[in-house]
Design an enzyme around this catalytic site. Sequence first.
Site, PDB file in Angstrom:
ATOM      1  N   GLY A   1     -21.733 -28.933 -44.761  1.00  0.00           N
ATOM      2  CA  GLY A   1     -22.952 -29.603 -44.318  1.00  0.00           C
ATOM      3  C   GLY A   1     -23.765 -30.134 -45.493  1.00  0.00           C
ATOM      4  O   GLY A   1     -23.419 -29.932 -46.663  1.00  0.00           O
TER       5      GLY A   1
ATOM      6  N   ASP B   1     -16.199 -19.433 -37.520  1.00  0.00           N
ATOM      7  CA  ASP B   1     -17.099 -19.869 -36.445  1.00  0.00           C
ATOM      8  C   ASP B   1     -18.165 -18.779 -36.281  1.00  0.00           C
ATOM      9  O   ASP B   1     -17.853 -17.670 -35.824  1.00  0.00           O
ATOM     10  CB  ASP B   1     -16.292 -20.063 -35.164  1.00  0.00           C
ATOM     11  CG  ASP B   1     -17.156 -20.496 -33.990  1.00  0.00           C
ATOM     12  OD1 ASP B   1     -18.400 -20.419 -34.093  1.00  0.00           O
ATOM     13  OD2 ASP B   1     -16.582 -20.901 -32.967  1.00  0.00           O
TER      14      ASP B   1
ATOM     15  N   ALA C   1     -25.553 -24.517 -38.771  1.00  0.00           N
ATOM     16  CA  ALA C   1     -26.617 -24.639 -37.770  1.00  0.00           C
ATOM     17  C   ALA C   1     -26.354 -25.844 -36.881  1.00  0.00           C
ATOM     18  O   ALA C   1     -25.567 -26.727 -37.233  1.00  0.00           O
ATOM     19  CB  ALA C   1     -27.974 -24.818 -38.465  1.00  0.00           C
TER      20      ALA C   1
ATOM     21  N   THR D   1     -28.113 -29.034 -35.872  1.00  0.00           N
ATOM     22  CA  THR D   1     -29.235 -29.755 -36.474  1.00  0.00           C
ATOM     23  C   THR D   1     -29.518 -31.114 -35.819  1.00  0.00           C
ATOM     24  O   THR D   1     -30.331 -31.875 -36.335  1.00  0.00           O
ATOM     25  CB  THR D   1     -28.992 -29.965 -37.989  1.00  0.00           C
ATOM     26  OG1 THR D   1     -27.761 -30.669 -38.138  1.00  0.00           O
ATOM     27  CG2 THR D   1     -28.919 -28.650 -38.735  1.00  0.00           C
TER      28      THR D   1
ATOM     29  N   THR E   1     -37.324 -24.375 -40.417  1.00  0.00           N
ATOM     30  CA  THR E   1     -37.787 -25.767 -40.378  1.00  0.00           C
ATOM     31  C   THR E   1     -39.274 -25.856 -40.039  1.00  0.00           C
ATOM     32  O   THR E   1     -39.822 -24.985 -39.347  1.00  0.00           O
ATOM     33  CB  THR E   1     -36.987 -26.551 -39.311  1.00  0.00           C
ATOM     34  OG1 THR E   1     -37.627 -27.789 -39.031  1.00  0.00           O
ATOM     35  CG2 THR E   1     -36.892 -25.793 -37.992  1.00  0.00           C
TER      36      THR E   1
ATOM     37  N   TYR F   1     -34.802 -28.006 -30.377  1.00  0.00           N
ATOM     38  CA  TYR F   1     -34.327 -27.616 -31.714  1.00  0.00           C
ATOM     39  C   TYR F   1     -35.313 -26.649 -32.368  1.00  0.00           C
ATOM     40  O   TYR F   1     -34.922 -25.599 -32.877  1.00  0.00           O
ATOM     41  CB  TYR F   1     -34.147 -28.868 -32.581  1.00  0.00           C
ATOM     42  CG  TYR F   1     -33.899 -28.587 -34.044  1.00  0.00           C
ATOM     43  CD1 TYR F   1     -32.679 -28.096 -34.473  1.00  0.00           C
ATOM     44  CD2 TYR F   1     -34.888 -28.817 -35.002  1.00  0.00           C
ATOM     45  CE1 TYR F   1     -32.450 -27.831 -35.827  1.00  0.00           C
ATOM     46  CE2 TYR F   1     -34.672 -28.567 -36.345  1.00  0.00           C
ATOM     47  CZ  TYR F   1     -33.449 -28.074 -36.753  1.00  0.00           C
ATOM     48  OH  TYR F   1     -33.230 -27.808 -38.088  1.00  0.00           O
TER      49      TYR F   1
ATOM     50  N   LYS G   1     -34.725 -22.720 -33.515  1.00  0.00           N
ATOM     51  CA  LYS G   1     -34.883 -22.281 -34.905  1.00  0.00           C
ATOM     52  C   LYS G   1     -35.909 -21.153 -35.007  1.00  0.00           C
ATOM     53  O   LYS G   1     -35.776 -20.254 -35.831  1.00  0.00           O
ATOM     54  CB  LYS G   1     -35.289 -23.460 -35.804  1.00  0.00           C
ATOM     55  CG  LYS G   1     -34.211 -24.530 -35.968  1.00  0.00           C
ATOM     56  CD  LYS G   1     -32.953 -24.012 -36.644  1.00  0.00           C
ATOM     57  CE  LYS G   1     -33.148 -23.738 -38.123  1.00  0.00           C
ATOM     58  NZ  LYS G   1     -31.896 -23.264 -38.768  1.00  0.00           N
TER      59      LYS G   1
ATOM     60  N   TRP H   1     -37.257 -32.434 -43.694  1.00  0.00           N
ATOM     61  CA  TRP H   1     -36.923 -33.829 -44.034  1.00  0.00           C
ATOM     62  C   TRP H   1     -35.871 -33.908 -45.161  1.00  0.00           C
ATOM     63  O   TRP H   1     -36.089 -34.546 -46.178  1.00  0.00           O
ATOM     64  CB  TRP H   1     -38.187 -34.587 -44.459  1.00  0.00           C
ATOM     65  CG  TRP H   1     -39.210 -34.801 -43.399  1.00  0.00           C
ATOM     66  CD1 TRP H   1     -39.454 -34.027 -42.301  1.00  0.00           C
ATOM     67  CD2 TRP H   1     -40.175 -35.869 -43.331  1.00  0.00           C
ATOM     68  NE1 TRP H   1     -40.487 -34.544 -41.569  1.00  0.00           N
ATOM     69  CE2 TRP H   1     -40.950 -35.679 -42.183  1.00  0.00           C
ATOM     70  CE3 TRP H   1     -40.441 -36.968 -44.160  1.00  0.00           C
ATOM     71  CZ2 TRP H   1     -41.979 -36.544 -41.818  1.00  0.00           C
ATOM     72  CZ3 TRP H   1     -41.480 -37.829 -43.798  1.00  0.00           C
ATOM     73  CH2 TRP H   1     -42.228 -37.610 -42.639  1.00  0.00           C
TER      74      TRP H   1
END
Length: 286
Positions: free
Chosen positions: A10, A35, A59, A61, A100, A124, A128, A149
């Site tokens: 990622g 996984d 995650a 996202t 986040t 989302y 989180k 961001w």
Amino acid sequence: MRLLITGGLGLLGKEIEQVFDRSAGIRTTDREEWDVTDPAACRREVDGFRPDVVIHCAAYTAVDRAESEAAFANLLNVEGTRNVARACRERGALMVTFGTDYIFDGASSRPYREEDPANPLSVYGKTKWAAEQALREEGGDHLLVRAQWMFGPAGKNFIRTILEKARRGETLRVASDQVGCPTFSRDLAGAVRKLLEAGARGTVHFSSEGETSWFGLARHVLERCGLPTGSLFAAKTRDLPYPAPRPAYGVLSKEKYRAITGVSPRPWEEAVGEYLEMIDPEGGAR
Ligand SMILES: NC(=O)c1ccc[n+]([C@@H]2O[C@H](COP(=O)([O-])OP(=O)(O)OC[C@H]3O[C@@H](n4cnc5c(N)ncnc54)[C@H](OP(=O)(O)O)[C@@H]3O)[C@@H](O)[C@H]2O)c1
């Protein structure tokens, strides 16, 4: 320090691998190998590698898609985090993972501090926030770094998309009423290393310094790359076709990060400039 990484392909996972000393051993895994929604796989990986630290980057996202895939987002973000946290606790490994600004509702008039109350607006954000709670409920040794961001070399991101669309001559309508701070994945990876070196635990916020809107970021990128801004228009979030609600203001306070590490993040303009030089060396990015 033996290090085991989830979600290693990622945006962040790829950078995390780069910033640590490899001499003690690093194992980076992708979804095929590990996984995280499978509790047995979590135990097997942590038992097998015997890490001192697990850096959990895997995650869900896709912020907008999550609005229609809540069960899947929940499984990956909440149960995945719980599974990794449990395996870490059982084996005495430190778990590092990521949160986040989308856990906040954006009503604040000053940068969000770690202890400010959460009130996520989107699916989302809710997953989180629930993931954070699962991590704390497990009760193991952990460090949770909230960021926002993010951009970087791996995969797609807002900056790359804006540049591609501008080069195709498309009209760009971008939200000017969401304020946050762009953060280079490489800087976040470096911040994780600094926090670990300082022995940080609990929740810490990290992003670049400064703040801007998505519109401000888009204009900055186009100007820096010498592209015309005539097709770029400021828009209200409510007039844009994104299914997920987002906080109007999500700037994170870096006070705690500075106090722990003794260093300040760099301004977002500098981080964006370095990234543009990487992806667009001929494009007039200065
Ligand atoms: N991106 C941002 O702006 C941002 C902002 C704040 C916080 N964060 C947080 O930072 C962390 C890293 O985000 P990121 O942007 O690097 O995410 P990302 O680029 O979407 O990477 C997530 C990785 O997780 C992998 N994955 C998906 N399902 C998995 C599973 N079941 N088991 C194991 N791995 C799986 C994905 O693999 P596939 O590609 O094969 O699906 C992908 O490589 C996340 O916790 C995110 O919430 C991100």
